[in-house]
Structures are given as C-alpha cells and as structure tokens.
Design an enzyme around this catalytic site. Structure first.
Site, PDB file in Angstrom:
ATOM      1  N   GLY A   8      -0.653   0.006   6.850  1.00  0.00           N
ATOM      2  CA  GLY A   8      -2.031  -0.463   6.977  1.00  0.00           C
ATOM      3  C   GLY A   8      -2.243  -1.856   6.442  1.00  0.00           C
ATOM      4  O   GLY A   8      -2.896  -2.692   7.080  1.00  0.00           O
ATOM      5  N   CYS A  39       0.882  -1.173   0.000  1.00  0.00           N
ATOM      6  CA  CYS A  39       0.000   0.000   0.000  1.00  0.00           C
ATOM      7  C   CYS A  39       0.916   1.218   0.000  1.00  0.00           C
ATOM      8  O   CYS A  39       2.121   1.073  -0.222  1.00  0.00           O
ATOM      9  CB  CYS A  39      -0.996  -0.017   1.165  1.00  0.00           C
TER      10      CYS A  39
END
Length: 171
Positions: free
Chosen positions: A70, A65
């Site tokens: 995350g 990401c």
C-alpha cells in the site's frame, strides 16, 4: 545523504529503528511519521515521504508498512517517484541500478530487521547505470499517462505488442 522516511502505525518501531540505523551511518533522516501506534493511513506517509524526494529536500526515500504494498503504491502516485517494493537484496540492487528507483519500499511484517538493513545498505550503495537501455525504460515508465481520458484512449503499447506478436523479442 538525506533520506526521507515514512511508515504507517503498524511498523512505527521498525521505522524508528531504520531512522536510528541511518543516523548512525551518517545520513540525515527526514522522519515524516507516523510517530505513534494510533491507527492511521499509509497513503499520507507514502505521499509525504515521496514529496520530499521530488522537491529535492531528500536524496532518496524509504517507506514501510505491513506488507509494503500500500505505501509503495501511494508513493508512486507522486509524479517523479519510482518506488520499488523489495523483499530481497537483489531486487533492491536491480531497482536502483537499472531503474534508478528513488524510493525503497518494504514490508515490515514480511521482512526481518536484518534483511531490511541489508536491503537499505545495498540500495544506498548501488549506483544507477545510465545505459541507453535503462534510460529508455525509465522514459517509457515516466510517459505512462495517469489521467482517465488518457487511459481510455491509450494505445501507447500497440507498437510493442505488434513486435511481440511477430516474435521480435527474444530473451
């Protein structure tokens, strides 16, 4: 090797590049998406990628990401996953060699494509060293409870804190 990969919408092009890179090296790629630039949420793809690994459909996973944070947290929510967020070659090596990480997580907006490729190569080439110490560390990690009840009543580290306080750990 069968490699499960996933990303969010921010780094779709990088995930596509990684998929091509792995395929050219002879690996079978399981692409869990996302496939578009339309806004999406990385927890979906972190989980999908990790599930393929724990179900035995893939040997290892790679998640990407923007920062890698995350999606690595999302992948680690899947029981049996040890996702390592790496930003350099030595961390990729250590994660696999000592902790038997089964998912490599990276930040596509943090690392250049050359570093991403190098980290992948090292991660895939490194062999886990199943030493008693490494096995014990992984066992301790795997035994950390995840339920709210277990967290609230958790004293599983008391013995180690006590040893630390007595000065028994030496680096």
């Amino acid at each position: 090797m069968r490699i499960s990969i996933g990303c969010d919408h921010i780094v779709t092009e990088i995930k596509n590049h990684v998929a091509d890179y792995l395929t050219k090296k002879g690996h079978k790629v399981i692409d869990n998406g996302t496939y578009e630039k339309e806004r999406t949420h990385y927890p979906i793809f972190g989980r999908k990628t990790a599930e393929k690994v724990v179900l035995g459909e893939a040997d290892l996973g790679i998640v990407i990401c923007g920062t890698g944070v995350g999606i690595s947290i999302s992948a680690n929510k899947v029981k049996g996953i040890r996702a390592a967020l790496v930003g350099d070659i030595e961390t990729a090596r250590y994660a696999k060699q000592n902790l038997n990480a089964n998912v490599l997580a990276m930040g596509g907006r943090i690392l250049g494509i050359g570093m991403i490729e190098d980290a992948i190569d090292v991660f895939l080439e490194t062999i886990y060293e199943a030493t008693p110490e490494n096995k014990a560390l992984i066992s301790k990690i795997d035994s950390i409870p995840m339920s709210e009840e277990a967290i609230n009543a958790n004293h599983m580290f008391d013995e180690f804190i006590e040893k630390w306080d007595k000065g028994l750990y030496q680096d």
